[in-house]
Design a protein around this motif. Structure first.
Motif, mmCIF file in Angstrom:
data_model
loop_
_atom_site.group_PDB
_atom_site.id
_atom_site.type_symbol
_atom_site.label_atom_id
_atom_site.label_comp_id
_atom_site.label_asym_id
_atom_site.label_seq_id
_atom_site.Cartn_x
_atom_site.Cartn_y
_atom_site.Cartn_z
ATOM 1 N N THR A 1 -25.862 -35.159 -15.726
ATOM 2 C CA THR A 1 -24.643 -35.150 -14.788
ATOM 3 C C THR A 1 -23.115 -33.938 -15.580
ATOM 4 O O THR A 1 -22.627 -35.217 -16.263
ATOM 5 C CB THR A 1 -24.268 -35.630 -13.588
ATOM 6 N N ALA B 1 -27.746 -30.700 -20.214
ATOM 7 C CA ALA B 1 -27.890 -31.454 -19.137
ATOM 8 C C ALA B 1 -28.704 -31.056 -18.574
ATOM 9 O O ALA B 1 -29.640 -31.712 -18.248
ATOM 10 C CB ALA B 1 -26.897 -31.239 -18.656
ATOM 11 N N GLU C 1 -19.488 -33.922 -15.681
ATOM 12 C CA GLU C 1 -18.608 -33.680 -15.220
ATOM 13 C C GLU C 1 -17.277 -33.264 -15.812
ATOM 14 O O GLU C 1 -17.138 -33.825 -17.126
ATOM 15 C CB GLU C 1 -17.666 -34.992 -15.263
ATOM 16 N N THR D 1 -22.715 -37.386 -17.616
ATOM 17 C CA THR D 1 -22.771 -38.766 -17.008
ATOM 18 C C THR D 1 -24.503 -39.512 -16.828
ATOM 19 O O THR D 1 -24.764 -38.327 -16.458
ATOM 20 C CB THR D 1 -21.662 -39.026 -16.130
ATOM 21 N N ARG E 1 -23.846 -28.041 -19.972
ATOM 22 C CA ARG E 1 -25.038 -27.671 -18.853
ATOM 23 C C ARG E 1 -26.142 -27.211 -20.040
ATOM 24 O O ARG E 1 -27.316 -27.957 -19.284
ATOM 25 C CB ARG E 1 -24.397 -26.539 -18.195
#
Length: 120
Positions: A30, A24, A32, A42, A21
């Motif tokens: 994202t 990201a 996964e 991803t 996170r």
């Protein structure tokens, strides 16, 4: 002809979802989560990142004359000062940011992995 291509850079850490996170929010993509010990990031541009649970994880120490950081990520940014404010708000920790004239600054992610913000 090369023998292989780089599939991903994998970071060991105590909490793969939390670290995924963080990245990201930093580089996009994202999270996964397969529900196990492995998490992929991803959809972000560049080489994919993945995160693996590592029981007993000990973060690298930087800088240390008697140890090694093993690996670090260089992340290119348009504005070092703006990017610095954002990564610190996400939970990064400054490691080597005093020389404001250099084209890079060094931080640790929440699990302690070093990374650099580099001016493009």
């Amino acid at each position: 002809m090369p023998i292989a291509t780089l599939g991903a850079v994998v970071l060991d850490c105590p909490d793969p979802v939390a670290l995924a996170r963080f990245y990201a929010a930093l580089i996009g993509g994202t999270v996964e989560d397969d529900g196990g010990r492995w998490v992929d990031l991803t959809g972000a541009p560049g080489t994919p990142l993945a995160f693996q649970a590592a029981p007993g994880f000990v973060p690298p120490q930087w800088p240390r004359p008697d140890g090694s950081q093993q690996v670090h990520l260089d992340l290119t940014v348009e504005d070092l000062d703006a990017a610095e404010r954002e990564v610190l708000a996400l939970g990064a920790r400054p490691l080597d940011t005093e020389d404001r004239k250099r084209s890079f600054r060094v931080y640790a992610d929440p699990a302690g992995h070093p990374f650099c913000l580099c001016a493009c």
